[in-house]
Design an enzyme around this catalytic site. Structure first.
Site, PDB file in Angstrom:
ATOM      1  N   SER A 159       6.540  -4.066  -2.553  1.00 22.35           N
ATOM      2  CA  SER A 159       6.353  -5.439  -3.003  1.00 22.35           C
ATOM      3  C   SER A 159       6.332  -6.358  -1.784  1.00 22.35           C
ATOM      4  CB  SER A 159       7.494  -5.841  -3.940  1.00 22.35           C
ATOM      5  OG  SER A 159       7.335  -7.168  -4.381  1.00 22.35           O
ATOM      6  N   GLY A 160       5.337  -7.237  -1.723  1.00 18.46           N
ATOM      7  CA  GLY A 160       5.203  -8.123  -0.571  1.00 18.46           C
ATOM      8  C   GLY A 160       4.367  -7.559   0.549  1.00 18.46           C
ATOM      9  N   ALA A 161       3.857  -6.344   0.382  1.00 18.62           N
ATOM     10  CA  ALA A 161       3.044  -5.726   1.437  1.00 18.62           C
ATOM     11  C   ALA A 161       1.683  -6.397   1.582  1.00 18.62           C
ATOM     12  CB  ALA A 161       2.862  -4.237   1.163  1.00 18.62           C
ATOM     13  N   GLY A 162       1.196  -7.000   0.499  1.00 16.46           N
ATOM     14  CA  GLY A 162      -0.125  -7.633   0.534  1.00 16.46           C
ATOM     15  C   GLY A 162      -1.153  -6.934  -0.324  1.00 16.46           C
ATOM     16  N   LYS A 163      -0.719  -6.056  -1.212  1.00 15.52           N
ATOM     17  CA  LYS A 163      -1.655  -5.265  -2.031  1.00 15.52           C
ATOM     18  C   LYS A 163      -2.546  -6.144  -2.894  1.00 15.52           C
ATOM     19  CE  LYS A 163       1.588  -3.070  -4.165  1.00 15.52           C
ATOM     20  NZ  LYS A 163       2.707  -3.820  -3.518  1.00 15.52           N
ATOM     21  N   SER A 164      -1.940  -7.067  -3.630  1.00 17.06           N
ATOM     22  CA  SER A 164      -2.722  -7.905  -4.548  1.00 17.06           C
ATOM     23  C   SER A 164      -3.688  -8.807  -3.795  1.00 17.06           C
ATOM     24  CB  SER A 164      -1.783  -8.743  -5.427  1.00 17.06           C
ATOM     25  OG  SER A 164      -1.004  -7.917  -6.271  1.00 17.06           O
ATOM     26  N   SER A 194       3.694   2.059  -6.985  1.00 12.17           N
ATOM     27  CA  SER A 194       3.634   3.534  -7.129  1.00 12.17           C
ATOM     28  C   SER A 194       4.456   4.222  -6.034  1.00 12.17           C
ATOM     29  CB  SER A 194       2.196   4.042  -7.148  1.00 12.17           C
ATOM     30  OG  SER A 194       1.364   3.418  -6.214  1.00 12.17           O
ATOM     31  N   GLY A 199       2.005   0.404  -1.898  1.00  8.26           N
ATOM     32  CA  GLY A 199       2.838  -0.181  -0.855  1.00  8.26           C
ATOM     33  C   GLY A 199       3.963  -0.961  -1.494  1.00  8.26           C
TER      34      GLY A 199
END
Length: 205
Positions: A27-32, A99, A25
């Protein structure tokens, strides 16, 4: 979340089976954030689980790489191989990488192997991602300090057929993690004999 004995037994029964859970997703989507919460949830069940954060790996293992198309491809190739090593040892390796290209994700799936790979699209509207901007990257990209930044100078191509899509806008982190755990159980993607886990549905944020 209170873990029932049935949940703990069900996950422990198959914790030797490894898997790579590939979060993609913008940057800033909440993946981490989701990856950390998912690892914590799986560890609470008694699973071996670890997080591979793309930004963290770029400061060490992949510190020699930039952001050209070729270097991004090589960066993600390395991440996939590290994740595959963890999976081979029975871990749930949860990756958090942008990615942005379909071939990046397809290559990761080939490296890990179809049976042990789950692609999860963290679907958050671009405007929301930029509004969050937790690391100030969008602001820097708008000032021209980060060329080819995904979402500003370079496109993000969403997966057309991910294994699962989770939407962070309007949903809590726990709600998203519940969706992922429920998918792993119902699709029998984390161990061939994994019993049904009674996940409690979380309220939307």
């Amino acid at each position: 979340m209170e873990i029932t004995s049935r949940e703990a037994h069900a996950v422990n029964e198959e914790k030797s089976g490894g898997i790579v859970i590939w979060l993609t997703g913008m940057s800033g989507a909440g993946k981490s954030t989701i990856a950390r919460a998912l690892v914590a949830r799986l560890q609470t069940f008694g699973c071996q689980a670890t997080m591979l954060d793309g930004d963290v790996l770029r400061t060490g293992l992949n510190s020699d790489l930039g952001f050209s198309d070729e270097e991004r491809t090589e960066n993600l190739r390395r991440v996939a191989h590290v994740a595959a090593l963890f999976s081979g040892e029975g871990f749930a390796a949860v990756t958090a990488t942008i990615s942005p290209e379909p071939e990046h994700r397809a290559n990761a799936r080939r490296i890990v192997g179809e049976a042990n790979f789950v692609e999860i699209f963290v679907d958050t509207p671009p405007a929301i991602c930029e509004q969050r901007d937790p690391k100030g990257l969008y602001r820097r990209a708008r000032r021209g300090e980060i060329p080819q930044f995904t979402g500003v100078g370079s496109p993000y191509h969403p997966p057309l057929r991910p294994d699962l899509t989770v939407r962070t806008h309007g949903n809590s982190v726990e709600y998203c993690v519940d969706d992922i755990v429920r998918y792993l159980v119902q699709a029998r993607r984390f161990g061939s004999k994994l019993a049904q886990i009674d996940t409690t549905a979380r309220k939307r944020a």
